[in-house]
Design a protein around this motif. Sequence first.
Motif, PDB file in Angstrom:
ATOM      1  N   THR A 485      37.254 -20.197 -75.930  1.00 41.11           N
ATOM      2  CA  THR A 485      36.958 -19.204 -74.900  1.00 41.11           C
ATOM      3  C   THR A 485      37.676 -17.888 -75.160  1.00 41.11           C
ATOM      4  O   THR A 485      37.395 -16.888 -74.488  1.00 41.11           O
ATOM      5  N   ALA A 506      29.763 -10.848 -64.974  1.00 39.38           N
ATOM      6  CA  ALA A 506      30.951 -10.146 -65.451  1.00 39.38           C
ATOM      7  C   ALA A 506      31.032 -10.328 -66.961  1.00 39.38           C
ATOM      8  O   ALA A 506      30.685 -11.389 -67.484  1.00 39.38           O
ATOM      9  N   LYS A 507      31.473  -9.284 -67.682  1.00 36.84           N
ATOM     10  CA  LYS A 507      31.419  -9.325 -69.144  1.00 36.84           C
ATOM     11  C   LYS A 507      32.749  -8.928 -69.765  1.00 36.84           C
ATOM     12  O   LYS A 507      33.501  -8.135 -69.210  1.00 36.84           O
ATOM     13  N   GLU A 508      32.991  -9.505 -70.943  1.00 35.41           N
ATOM     14  CA  GLU A 508      34.121  -9.141 -71.791  1.00 35.41           C
ATOM     15  C   GLU A 508      33.551  -8.851 -73.171  1.00 35.41           C
ATOM     16  O   GLU A 508      32.651  -9.549 -73.632  1.00 35.41           O
ATOM     17  N   ASN A 538      31.051 -11.904 -73.871  1.00 34.23           N
ATOM     18  CA  ASN A 538      31.047 -13.074 -72.994  1.00 34.23           C
ATOM     19  C   ASN A 538      30.426 -12.709 -71.653  1.00 34.23           C
ATOM     20  O   ASN A 538      30.645 -11.601 -71.136  1.00 34.23           O
ATOM     21  N   ARG A 540      30.015 -14.158 -67.610  1.00 35.58           N
ATOM     22  CA  ARG A 540      30.516 -15.107 -66.619  1.00 35.58           C
ATOM     23  C   ARG A 540      29.770 -14.913 -65.296  1.00 35.58           C
ATOM     24  O   ARG A 540      29.544 -13.778 -64.853  1.00 35.58           O
ATOM     25  N   ASP A 542      30.124 -16.474 -61.329  1.00 37.58           N
ATOM     26  CA  ASP A 542      30.996 -17.261 -60.444  1.00 37.58           C
ATOM     27  C   ASP A 542      32.227 -17.755 -61.196  1.00 37.58           C
ATOM     28  O   ASP A 542      32.647 -18.897 -61.059  1.00 37.58           O
ATOM     29  N   ASN A 543      32.759 -16.887 -62.054  1.00 32.92           N
ATOM     30  CA  ASN A 543      33.973 -17.183 -62.813  1.00 32.92           C
ATOM     31  C   ASN A 543      33.765 -18.252 -63.869  1.00 32.92           C
ATOM     32  O   ASN A 543      34.735 -18.749 -64.434  1.00 32.92           O
ATOM     33  N   ARG A 544      32.562 -18.616 -64.128  1.00 29.91           N
ATOM     34  CA  ARG A 544      32.283 -19.636 -65.130  1.00 29.91           C
ATOM     35  C   ARG A 544      31.690 -18.983 -66.369  1.00 29.91           C
ATOM     36  O   ARG A 544      30.765 -18.184 -66.270  1.00 29.91           O
ATOM     37  N   LEU A 545      32.234 -19.282 -67.531  1.00 28.37           N
ATOM     38  CA  LEU A 545      31.724 -18.769 -68.795  1.00 28.37           C
ATOM     39  C   LEU A 545      30.429 -19.486 -69.118  1.00 28.37           C
ATOM     40  O   LEU A 545      30.404 -20.713 -69.288  1.00 28.37           O
TER      41      LEU A 545
END
Length: 772
Positions: A485, A506-508, A538, A540, A542-545
Amino acid sequence: MPQAKLSTGMLLSLALLLIAACDSGGDGGGQAAQEPPPTSPGPPDPPAPPNPDPEPPAATAGLDARPSNTTCIAPPRPTGNASFATERVFPNLRFANPNGTSRNPLLLIQAPRDRSRWFVVERFGTVKVFENNPAVTTASMFLDIGARVESSCAECGLLGMAFHPNFPATPRAYVVYTTLNYSGGRGPDTHLSEFTSPDGGLTLNPASEQVVITIAKDSVHHHGGNIIFGPDGYLYFATGDGNSARRNDAQDLRSLLGKVLRIDISGTTGSARYRIPSDNPFADSTTLCNVNGAGPQNCPEIWAWGLRNPWRWSFDRDTGDLWLGDVGQRDIEEVNRVVRGGNYGWRCFEGTQDPQLGGCGTPVGAMLPPIAQYTHELGQAVTGGYVYRGSAFPNLIGRYFFADFVSGRIWSIPNGSAPTLNMTAAEGFDSGLNPSSFAEDPDGELYVVNMRGTLHRIVATGGSSAPGVPEQLSATGCVSATDPTAPASGLIPYTPSAPFWSDGAAKERWMALPDGQNIAVGANGDWDFPNGTVLMKNFRLDNRLIETRLFMRHPDGVWAGYTYEWNAQGSDATLVRGGKRVPVGAQEWIYPSEAQCLQCHTEAAGRSLGLETKQLATSITYPQTGRQGHQLLTLNTINTLSPPIAAPAAEVAYPDPTGTAGTLSERARSYLHTNCSLCHRPNGPTTASMDLQYSTPLASTGACDVAPTLGDVGIADARLIAPGAADRSVIPARMNLRDHPDAMPPNGLGAQVDTAGVALIREWINSLSSCN
């Protein structure tokens, strides 16, 4: 040219960045100082109040040294199961304007019995000729009618050309182009015209034009335009339906739209420019349809019908069969083998499916299924090709080659294919080109015209295939060996100031550069990455990848996208081939196919979306040091930019559309730049002539107070952007659609409406009083 329904890539590419969803003091004047008055005794001065506008802290770098990256390097491109590939020919030629933009070559042909020269038809109204020599460096002008060609719309231009079978003894050639005349309403007339050579075939005289057929249209789309002399000596001309949804001209035999036409130009003189072959299906009709493309009777010029936008077709030189690529609308691209009197279904059928568009009318004759078809997960606009009849590659003989203009994938199928073949990604070859047409030389060897300005040929590979990217993300070298991760140590984080909408995720983001290779910074602020680069993102919910995407520039310079789906345990992610849709929580999530990645990461936008100077002119926290650092200064400091940006801290970033910095207009234009301009810009893949880049003045975008040409979504007196009237504006209306043919971004590139983005664009439009 083919309609890139494309993306048009997350289309409403509403203006500023588009990082791919497949995912960019004055002198204070004033009075001279006065002498202070004499001091006098009194109480001490009170302390000065705090400065309400303190100077911002000086920009600092977030990293001190460039991390070494030896593991996250783009591998050689996978070639699938195809037994062929492409290689560039005439490498010293590029059909481009002085500023480097492509002249949009659409056709490569040779004159009858003349191996010494090649002719290239350019969309902007010119035909170039060059010596058939691999080392040739220049092409000269053969015909220039650019001043009379309507080329401002993406599907318009000089579209086709054919030499008289006895050229140059009979010094005539025929061209198809869209004119500056709009007699049909909102679309340019199409001319099939004859030109004469005054000098034994060295050039064509622009003043010699004789118009053979005029076709009026009420749309700037779907012109077809290819013309070829068939084995029978007759001239065949395929026309698009002119986007005539309201009339369904493709099924109307009193219209030349959406048809294959067949005429006899032999021995014609004076005002009679052609005759009707006696075996045409409606040869008994007494009235030609050559004045405006329609008539009171069934048009005698018609050979076959039921076509939407026939883009490139050819005759098999051995069998005489006519193979044709017909561009679809909703979801299916198709290849047809055309016969006399054949009805190919549009708009009752798209491929083998009913597109549920309505208005089919009463079809004439049985509707014939395609020979091959593929969905928009593999491409967006088919380009018809040729049956290979050369001798250099015996294993390819008898196979029909065709391509997708948007994804660049090329397929070959047996010429006896039946029933309909459903193409897959693995069967094709990812060329990395935008194939606008194929070509055939006198020996039957095949060539590919790349609309970006280069020429290529088909070569056999023996079926060998590069292994491509690993099936598991943990094996790519782009993530930590102990924690998939987390990124590998050689990756550099980045965050654009105006991020792309990605269905609420949400992205990284990280970039991985090969050691010793730098990013080339263009004068326009766009960045060009070296071969071997990997961009990782990445996603996400709901905070899930849930997803990781790798966008790679392979060693041959071709960009390609790959997506990985995370398992429920979050321990690894698996490569998704061909895309998929899955429920994630309360919403549907789209894992894009390889082709869909390129619908957003367009060539016109530089492929690496969101990575441009004004997107990275902000500070972020670098996990490696825990330090807040200015991204441009950091990339300068660690020696990754070439040339370095001279004053990185002085660069003004695009405002975040969801933030408070910048004016309402600036935030709205930033949104459009990121989400729409990847497609809606000069040389973009869409058929709409808009330029939604942040730097383009509103009055010059081609959208403000401009009537739509691709449908009004049921809005009365519609405009793309109607100043002061969001309810009359098509752009926010299309943004607010999903699972609809007019949705923007197109279906398959997004499942959730960006309600905040729609509200922003509507508020901005309502605030406008004019286009200035």
